[in-house]
Design a protein around this motif. Structure first.
Motif, short mmCIF file in Angstrom:
data_model
loop_
_atom_site.label_atom_id
_atom_site.label_comp_id
_atom_site.label_asym_id
_atom_site.label_seq_id
_atom_site.Cartn_x
_atom_site.Cartn_y
_atom_site.Cartn_z
N PHE A 1 1.22 11.41 -10.42
CA PHE A 1 0.53 12.69 -10.57
C PHE A 1 1.49 13.83 -10.87
O PHE A 1 1.10 14.83 -11.47
N GLN A 2 2.73 13.67 -10.44
CA GLN A 2 3.71 14.71 -10.77
C GLN A 2 4.31 14.48 -12.15
O GLN A 2 5.22 15.20 -12.57
N LEU B 1 0.82 -1.21 0.00
CA LEU B 1 0.00 0.00 0.00
C LEU B 1 0.86 1.26 0.00
O LEU B 1 0.59 2.22 -0.74
N VAL B 2 1.92 1.23 0.84
CA VAL B 2 2.81 2.39 0.89
C VAL B 2 3.48 2.60 -0.46
O VAL B 2 3.57 3.72 -0.98
N GLY B 3 3.90 1.48 -1.04
CA GLY B 3 4.53 1.55 -2.36
C GLY B 3 3.57 2.15 -3.38
O GLY B 3 3.95 2.98 -4.20
N TYR B 4 2.30 1.74 -3.29
CA TYR B 4 1.30 2.24 -4.24
C TYR B 4 1.13 3.75 -4.11
O TYR B 4 1.10 4.48 -5.10
N VAL B 5 1.01 4.20 -2.86
CA VAL B 5 0.81 5.64 -2.64
C VAL B 5 2.01 6.42 -3.19
O VAL B 5 1.84 7.44 -3.86
N GLY B 6 3.21 5.86 -2.95
CA GLY B 6 4.40 6.51 -3.48
C GLY B 6 4.36 6.59 -5.00
O GLY B 6 4.61 7.65 -5.60
N TRP B 7 3.95 5.47 -5.61
CA TRP B 7 3.88 5.43 -7.08
C TRP B 7 2.87 6.46 -7.59
O TRP B 7 3.11 7.19 -8.54
N LEU B 8 1.70 6.50 -6.86
CA LEU B 8 0.63 7.41 -7.27
C LEU B 8 1.09 8.86 -7.22
O LEU B 8 0.83 9.65 -8.14
N GLY B 9 1.83 9.18 -6.13
CA GLY B 9 2.34 10.54 -5.99
C GLY B 9 3.24 10.91 -7.16
O GLY B 9 3.05 11.96 -7.79
N ASP B 10 4.14 10.01 -7.48
CA ASP B 10 5.04 10.27 -8.62
C ASP B 10 4.25 10.41 -9.91
O ASP B 10 4.52 11.26 -10.74
#
Lengths: 328, 386
Positions: free
Chosen positions: A80-81, A69-78
């Motif tokens: 969107f940028q 889940l943490v990995g996913y959120v990190g990926w999502l953040g990237d």
């Protein structure tokens, strides 16, 4: 209409979140881990650290030691940028690799779509207007064969017939052996020559369904009361079929074709792989089998966006061609 | 072999044989009809009475289906006089619509074919065409121009993707468009829309069919039928799909138009009340044949055929109290295997000894009134009719 589109876009974004979460989870659970094979390779070098040490170090540097889940959120953040990261397999930025292969896939898809439309729609109309004639049976049977044959089987048949037996084409690859010695025109022709079989495969495989679709719709429309009215007006059969009936057949057809337009960018994974054509499909296949998470995530998200856009386009086109569904 | 099975059962082999045979027969008809540049002499004919607009003479229209040949219209003979309205009545499936579609040559092809008989269409100046032999090419110039049709289902008989104006302009342009500009045609269309009682004619001109109600659409269909001043208008149950108030309006409209345009109207309906209002002559059909015909006066004051009498009795009457409305017992015989005796015999309550014989011939009761029933044969008349 605008409200409708906005609502659909918001819904699509929601769907996209779910889709990417599922894809990310699945990829992380995949047995073929890029990091593991890397660690195996590094540890087998003389005097290297042990496999476990390498694995821990690589996991940390690739960010795989975090929970999914943490990995996913990190990926999502990237994401969107607009940071899609570097591809592990291709050791270059994902976007660069994507740019270098998408053109070829698009050209293949576009040519095959145009061929499909040119062949399938007229054949479908002929089959419908001459229902139960020999032409109709031939066309319908052909369509059935096209639908039933799996891509890999049909591509192999084509290779056997035209590449192995007749020797007209190469069995795979985009360029021939003496590509480097050719001038610009020659190089283009060489590529075109190598694309004949893949495009033929793509076209013939998908022609069947479009043709059957045209035929069914046309038959339905030809039995409609307003076609009888058109005939009762004294219009010629040509005008009845190609003006009154065709315009109505077009409604479902346009939505289908419009919805498939974004699909032009998705590449053809199976066909490209079978013919070793370095398009987006073949590239992502290679990325997937080695467990290249950044590239695979990018490709699958891209496909999801394309499909959602396709559905949105179909809905909008429906309103464009059919006055009855025009929303206020 | 077939005896083991219930009636109507077809084995796969029989069915294949039938469809093969059908295809052979229909292909012949189609080939004949599709020819180009047919000499006019082949379908030119003479009207038997020049005061008639259309003469149906022994018309046979069959449908070659996979279950066997359906004789939808089996020897129909009647005339439509110039400027008069002929009402065709009968229950569903008795061949009313098929008769009119034969006249338009709009039968469901290739299954439906006129196999025998003549339909003589009076073109004026002593010229007449036999529609049964007229090739497609010539038919196209007659349809919508000389003969036009008002269809049963206003909700579906307009093309949903074209504007009302475009659909009307199209007919005018096709048959009357010579030397006319787009504006002329549009003016004529608007005039037509006003004629059929559409108030907002300019607005309706640029509307799509789905923006109009059923009654409005039927008006548009009527306007379309009248666009080129046809000599014959076929109204195929024009009020069936409409509610009663709109029905009355549409009938009023048609009656008003009848006086204005002086065309012959073939009015098909199963509503006897409508016929009584509209028709000068009445033709009663049963199972693909004409059982009785005469002036409206003849039929309504002196119905002769048991079927007509039954129809009259099954019509509700205002002010009369009945527990149960009369209905004719039994059902129409299977169209694939028609009996060789009178088709109505099994349902008839007034049978006589002769009824077991072959199908009765047409007998004249008066100059205008004709009926196909044994009860009116010379020998039976004294005893049979009171």
């Amino acid at each position: 209409m605008r409200n409708f589109i906005i609502k659909r876009i918001i819904m699509s974004i929601g769907i996209l979140f779910c889709v990417t979460l599922i894809i990310y989870t699945l990829i992380r659970c995949l047995p073929s881990s890029y990091v593991e094979s890397m660690a195996m390779q590094l540890s087998s070098a003389p005097g290297a650290k042990s496999y476990d040490e390498w694995l821990a170090q690589l996991n940390a540097s690739y960010g795989l030691d975090q929970p999914i889940l943490v990995g996913y959120v990190g990926w999502l953040g990237d994401f969107f940028q607009g940071k899609f990261g570097d591809s592990w397999k291709w050791t270059m930025p994902v976007m660069d690799k994507f740019r270098s292969v998408i053109g070829l896939s698009f050209v293949m898809g576009a040519i095959s779509l145009v061929l499909q439309l040119i062949i399938a729609i007229p054949l479908g109309i002929i089959a419908a207007t001459k229902q139960y004639s020999k032409a109709d049976y031939a066309i319908t049977a052909g369509a059935l064969v096209g639908i039933s044959l799996p891509t890999f089987f049909f591509a192999t048949l084509l290779k056997l017939a035209f590449a192995v037996k007749l020797g007209w084409f190469d069995t795979h690859g985009l360029v021939g052996r003496n590509y480097a010695q050719l001038d610009a025109m020659g190089q283009l022709l060489d590529k075109a020559h190598h694309l004949v079989l893949p495009i033929a495969t793509l076209t013939i495989i998908s022609i069947g369904s479009l043709m059957r679709y045209t035929r069914t719709n046309m038959l339905e429309v030809l039995n409609a009361d307003y076609i009888r009215t058109a005939r009762a007006k004294g219009l010629s059969e040509r005008k009845v079929i190609y003006h009154h009936a065709f315009r109505n057949t077009l409604i479902p057809l346009v939505t289908i074709v419009g919805g498939s337009l974004p699909g032009l960018f998705s590449g053809a994974l199976i066909t490209e792989t079978l013919f070793s054509i370095p398009g987006i499909g073949f590239t992502s296949y290679q990325s997937m089998i080695v467990g290249d998470i950044p590239f695979t995530m990018f490709y699958l998200t891209f496909i999801a966006i394309l499909i959602l856009t396709g559905n949105l386009i179909s809905d909008i086109l429906y309103a464009v061609v059919d006055p009855r569904v025009r929303l206020a | 072999m077939a005896k083991k099975h219930p009636e109507g059962y077809l084995s796969a082999r029989e069915s294949r044989r039938i469809s093969k045979e059908n295809r052979r027969i229909t292909a012949q008809f189609e080939k004949k009809r599709k020819r180009k540049k047919v000499p006019e002499s082949e379908y030119l004919t003479q009207m038997h009475d020049s005061a008639n607009a259309v003469e149906f003479d022994n018309l046979h229209t069959y449908f070659f289906t996979d279950a066997g040949t359906v004789k939808s219209v089996d020897g129909v003979t009647f005339d439509v006089p110039l400027g008069k309205t002929v009402g065709v009545v009968g229950e569903s499936g008795c061949g009313k619509s098929v008769t009119s579609l034969s006249l338009m040559q709009l039968l469901q092809r290739p299954q439906g074919q006129v196999v025998e008989g003549e339909i003589r269409l009076n073109l004026g100046d002593g010229k007449a065409y036999d529609i049964a032999k007229t090739p497609n090419e010539t038919m196209q110039s007659l349809r919508g121009n000389f003969i036009s049709m008002i269809f049963q289902e206003p909700m579906t008989s307009l093309n949903p993707v074209f504007r009302i104006g475009d659909q009307l302009d199209e007919v005018i342009e096709l048959h009357d468009g010579e030397g006319k500009s787009k504006e002329d045609i549009k003016r004529r269309t608007i005039e037509l829309l006003e004629m059929v009682g559409i108030a907002n004619s300019e607005g309706v001109y640029s509307m799509y069919p789905h923006e109009l109600s059923g009654g409005m659409r039927q008006r548009v269909v009527i306007a379309m039928a009248l666009a080129c001043n046809p000599k014959i208008i076929i109204a195929d149950e024009p009020t069936t799909a409409l509610d009663v108030t709109i029905q009355a309006q549409v009938l009023d409209l048609l009656r008003g138009l009848k006086d204005k345009i002086n065309s012959s109207i073939m009015f098909i309906t199963h509503d006897l009340g409508v016929i009584a209002e509209m028709a000068d002559y009445v033709v009663v059909m049963y199972a693909g044949r004409v059982v009785e015909k005469g002036t409206a006066q003849d039929i309504f004051t002196n119905p002769a055929h048991p079927y007509t009498i039954g129809l009259m009795a099954s019509k509700p009457v205002v002010g009369k109290q009945v527990d149960k409305l009369y209905s004719i017992p039994g059902k129409v015989p299977n169209p694939v295997n028609m009996p060789n005796y009178c088709y109505f015999k099994d349902r008839c309550e007034m049978q006589c000894a002769d009824c077991a014989g072959q199908y009765p011939k047409e007998v004249s009761i008066s100059d205008t009134h004709k009926v196909s029933c044994y009860r009116y044969y010379e020998k039976n008349r004294k005893g049979g009719e009171a």
